[in-house]
Design a protein around this motif. Structure first.
Motif: not given
Length: 137
Positions: A11-15, A26-27, A33-38, A86-89
């Motif tokens: 999971a860390a490799a995909l992240t 900058g998407w 989406a990664q925030t939701a995965v977390f 979340a902060v990054a998003s």
């Protein structure tokens, strides 16, 4: 709950890959989406999207796990990742790209260290906090 430690590293490799794309493009929506995965993985590390990919596509091709690890540190690490992303998003999606860049960069560093070296910073923080609270009790 016990986990195959290879799953969180996968999971860390995909992240890591996702966050490289976020930083390169900058998407903000991909960061979200990664925030939701977390968030999903923090709720149950066995049912996170990357854990499901690992369990159904990768694990059958590997031998059985020779060791297991407690899920609590992994859940905490996912919560930390959730907070950073979340902060990054919010940064990316509100036009504060520098905030998004910094927090996505922190997330990338943590994910890369786990994927490449098996060093889970969130897990280590969890264990350190447990040791500190045990000493005070």
């Amino acid at each position: 709950m016990q986990l195959d430690p290879r799953g969180p590293r996968f999971a860390a490799a995909l992240t890591t890959l996702v966050l490289v794309v976020v930083l390169a493009t900058g998407w903000g929506w991909l960061a979200l989406a990664q925030t939701a995965v977390f968030a999903i993985t923090a709720a149950d590390p066995r049912r996170g999207p990357y854990a499901l990919l690992y369990r159904f596509l990768v694990a059958p091709r590997l031998g059985p796990a020779t060791e297991r690890e407690d899920a609590a540190p992994v859940r905490f690490a996912q919560l930390v990742g959730f907070a950073f992303l979340a902060v990054a998003s919010v940064g990316y999606l509100s036009g504060a790209a520098a905030v998004g860049l910094v927090f996505a960069g922190f997330g990338l560093l943590a994910a890369f260290l786990n994927a490449a070296f098996g060093l889970c910073l969130g897990c280590e923080a969890y264990l350190a906090a447990r040791r500190l609270t045990a000493r005070r009790a």
